[in-house]
Scaffold this active site. Sequence first.
Site, PDB file in Angstrom:
ATOM      1  CG  HIS A   3      38.073  -6.562  16.796  1.00 12.69           C
ATOM      2  ND1 HIS A   3      38.337  -5.982  18.105  1.00 12.69           N
ATOM      3  CD2 HIS A   3      39.115  -5.916  15.942  1.00 12.69           C
ATOM      4  CE1 HIS A   3      39.415  -5.281  18.024  1.00 12.69           C
ATOM      5  NE2 HIS A   3      40.130  -5.154  16.633  1.00 12.69           N
ATOM      6  CG  ASP A  80      32.376  -4.696  15.744  1.00 11.93           C
ATOM      7  OD1 ASP A  80      32.275  -3.459  15.176  1.00 11.93           O
ATOM      8  OD2 ASP A  80      33.249  -5.507  16.131  1.00 11.93           O
ATOM      9  CD  GLN A  83      37.120  -3.110   9.922  1.00 10.12           C
ATOM     10  OE1 GLN A  83      37.137  -2.539   8.808  1.00 10.12           O
ATOM     11  NE2 GLN A  83      38.345  -2.881  10.680  1.00 10.12           N
ATOM     12  CE  LYS A 106      39.429  -0.592  12.604  1.00 10.54           C
ATOM     13  NZ  LYS A 106      39.727  -0.347  14.011  1.00 10.54           N
ATOM     14  CB  CYS A 248      41.892  -7.441  17.559  1.00  8.94           C
ATOM     15  SG  CYS A 248      43.338  -6.219  17.949  1.00  8.94           S
TER      16      CYS A 248
HETATM   17  C1  LIG Z   1      35.570  -5.137  13.628  1.00  8.01           C
HETATM   18  C2  LIG Z   1      36.319  -4.320  14.654  1.00  8.01           C
HETATM   19  N1  LIG Z   1      35.429  -4.378  15.753  1.00  8.01           N
HETATM   20  C3  LIG Z   1      35.833  -3.535  16.687  1.00  8.01           C
HETATM   21  C4  LIG Z   1      37.242  -2.935  16.476  1.00  8.01           C
HETATM   22  C5  LIG Z   1      37.891  -2.039  17.723  1.00  8.01           C
HETATM   23  O1  LIG Z   1      37.517  -0.872  17.881  1.00  8.01           O
HETATM   24  P1  LIG Z   1      38.052   0.104  19.164  1.00  8.01           P
HETATM   25  O2  LIG Z   1      39.187  -0.365  19.111  1.00  8.01           O
HETATM   26  O3  LIG Z   1      37.466   1.371  18.693  1.00  8.01           O
HETATM   27  O4  LIG Z   1      37.254  -0.532  20.186  1.00  8.01           O
HETATM   28  C6  LIG Z   1      37.739  -2.992  15.319  1.00  8.01           C
HETATM   29  C7  LIG Z   1      39.143  -2.267  15.027  1.00  8.01           C
HETATM   30  O5  LIG Z   1      40.124  -2.110  15.991  1.00  8.01           O
HETATM   31  C8  LIG Z   1      37.285  -3.863  14.197  1.00  8.01           C
HETATM   32  O6  LIG Z   1      37.993  -3.955  13.143  1.00  8.01           O
END
Ligand SMILES: Cc1ncc(COP(=O)(O)O)c(C=O)c1O
Length: 294
Positions: A3, A80, A83, A106, A248
Amino acid sequence: MEHHSNIVPWQLLRESLGVEVDFVDITEGGELRLSDYDRLLALRPKVVTLTHVSNVLGTVNPVREIAERAHAVGALVVVDAAQSVPHRRVDVGALGADLIAFSGHKVLGPTGIGVLWGRYDLLERMPPWMGGGEMISQVHQTGSTFKEPPARFEAGTPNIAGAVGLGAALTYLEAVGWEDLHAHEVALSRRALKLASEKFDDRLHFFGPPLGSEREAVLSFSLAGVHPHDIASLLDAEGIAVRAGHHCAQPLMERLGVPAVARASPYLYNSVDEIDRWMDALERIDRLFRRPSH
Ligand SMILES: Cc1ncc(COP(=O)(O)O)c(C=O)c1O
């Protein structure tokens, strides 16, 4: 397969500190290419970072194995888990990473809040990244001392309402039970797989590891000859919400050779009946776009 939120911060460090950022390739099946990982490990990186579960492919990465190999060359591992935490019990000890992050929104919680877990001995060695009230021990005109972690990293009045909301969301998910949640998601993706093979031959393509294998129910798909945004608009008109776009993950789109994909993300609030409605609607869209006049 990352992402943007696990790409851009490292690129900012490239600008400010001059670090080099390199990427591990993926296989055609949407998994990390471990031979490529070994090639990069030979360059002795300082940090290895990866998503636990891909938000596009549903791939569950072998974090433990990747972390062991990273630690063997002295690299820190940052995961990260945005998900994975919504879908499975995440045992930070078993993952073997050094830092693990996930987002509140999430896991059915509020936006603008998340969790960063870190190995305590590592956090203890880390300086504050932001200064203000709450994170201090003593402040004098001559200088300041800081609290022990985690307070050291929480400058200013915290997002109290967000933290209460996130706590409530996690308590709720714990009460649902990870096994039941997982079984429900597996049932939904199996149903999608079954209907897809019955209705579409190979015109409906799912990205990532095969449905029904060890993966999460993040169901990105393409329908031959129909743009993902058309799919999303037409499904929306039938009250079915999927997301279309790059999710993203623009580098991943480039790697897959597509401008965008459509993605259904069934979760605990979806039913098997809704999977049927989704597939029925997709069948109508397929027919519409295959009409000779089109
Ligand atoms: C795998 C992953 N990482 C990070 C994020 C971003 O999280 P945040 O918007 O809270 O930074 C998302 C979704 O938006 C995601 O699906």
